[in-house]
Write an enzyme that holds these catalytic residues in place. Structure first.
Site, PDB file in Angstrom:
ATOM      1  N   HIS A   9     -30.722 -14.358 -92.212  1.00 46.90           N
ATOM      2  CA  HIS A   9     -31.753 -13.519 -92.812  1.00 46.90           C
ATOM      3  C   HIS A   9     -31.181 -12.344 -93.605  1.00 46.90           C
ATOM      4  CE1 HIS A   9     -34.938 -15.718 -90.902  1.00 46.90           C
ATOM      5  NE2 HIS A   9     -34.432 -15.527 -89.705  1.00 46.90           N
ATOM      6  N   GLU A 110     -35.595 -19.859 -79.264  1.00 45.41           N
ATOM      7  CA  GLU A 110     -36.591 -18.982 -79.895  1.00 45.41           C
ATOM      8  C   GLU A 110     -37.911 -19.687 -80.182  1.00 45.41           C
ATOM      9  OE1 GLU A 110     -34.993 -17.560 -83.608  1.00 45.41           O
ATOM     10  OE2 GLU A 110     -33.893 -19.404 -83.962  1.00 45.41           O
ATOM     11  N   ASP A 136     -39.499 -15.319 -83.897  1.00 41.55           N
ATOM     12  CA  ASP A 136     -39.872 -16.732 -83.901  1.00 41.55           C
ATOM     13  C   ASP A 136     -40.470 -17.147 -82.565  1.00 41.55           C
ATOM     14  OD1 ASP A 136     -39.287 -17.793 -86.528  1.00 41.55           O
ATOM     15  OD2 ASP A 136     -37.197 -17.321 -86.108  1.00 41.55           O
TER      16      ASP A 136
END
Length: 225
Positions: A9, A110, A136
């Site tokens: 990310h 996750e 998530d």
């Protein structure tokens, strides 16, 4: 302590990862790299650059966990190709010998699916730690991205992950910025990312501006992923 380079990310490309790993090592910390996905090429490449461990996103099944471990281990334990261009210049011990003992592959647990398969995932040889992405996890629980300690489903999911790790002798990890880190430690997490560069800059500048303006600012908010 460790520093995690986020190539999933974050805005970090591989060419920058190499120098960042060198800087982390010179600074006396351990470099981890979160790769964009569970793909063997990039897992091997960041290990060749000198990463001590790799955080692998969205590992939901035993097969995906096995694939991640195989990508990070040399034969006969895995399928990693030999070519540690930067990592192999260790003066103290042959790199392959060091890598077998010191590198770690850390699957991200996750999702609800991953939790349902947790006990089986944690039995995969070579997994010594896992890592929770609260954003998530929240989304798969039907919640907005973030930390939701006020929601029983979120709290129960974290408790299930910690309990599973304790049964398997695996270290549970998680994002937990600011004061939340203390709570996660009390809950049993042992690998905790306590800050990131963007939030640290934002908090620092917010505090400086508040001081200059004679106002107050909340600098405790942490990113969930």
């Amino acid at each position: 302590d460790y520093v995690c380079i986020d190539t999933q990310h974050g805005f970090i490309e591989y060419s920058a990862v190499v120098g960042m790993i060198q800087g982390i090592l010179v600074g006396g910390s351990s470099p981890l790299v979160r790769v964009p996905w569970n793909e063997p090429g990039i897992i091997g490449k960041v290990l060749d650059a000198g990463a001590h461990g790799v955080i692998v996103p969205m590992v939901n099944t035993v097969a995906e966990a096995e694939a991640a471990v195989a990508a990070g281990c040399y034969a006969p334990d895995g399928s990693r190709s030999y070519g540690p261009t930067a990592a192999g210049t260790r003066p103290d011990v042959p790199y392959v010998e060091w890598a077998r003992e010191a590198t770690t592959i850390i699957p991200m647990i996750e999702t609800v699916e991953a939790i349902s398969n947790l006990d089986e995932i944690l039995t995969v040889p070579g997994i010594e730690a896992i890592y929770v992405g609260p954003a998530d996890l929240s989304l798969t629980l039907g919640l907005p991205p973030g930390n939701h300690d006020d929601d029983p489903a979120f709290t129960e999911a974290l408790e299930a992950i910690v309990a599973g790790c304790r049964r398997a002798g695996v270290a549970p990890g998680i994002h937990a910025n600011g004061p939340l880190a203390a709570r996660r430690r009390e809950q049993g997490f042992r690998v905790i990312t306590v800050a990131n560069d963007v939030l640290a800059i934002r908090a620092g500048m917010g505090a400086e501006l508040a001081t200059a303006r004679g106002a107050s600012v909340d600098t405790t908010q942490g990113g969930p992923y």
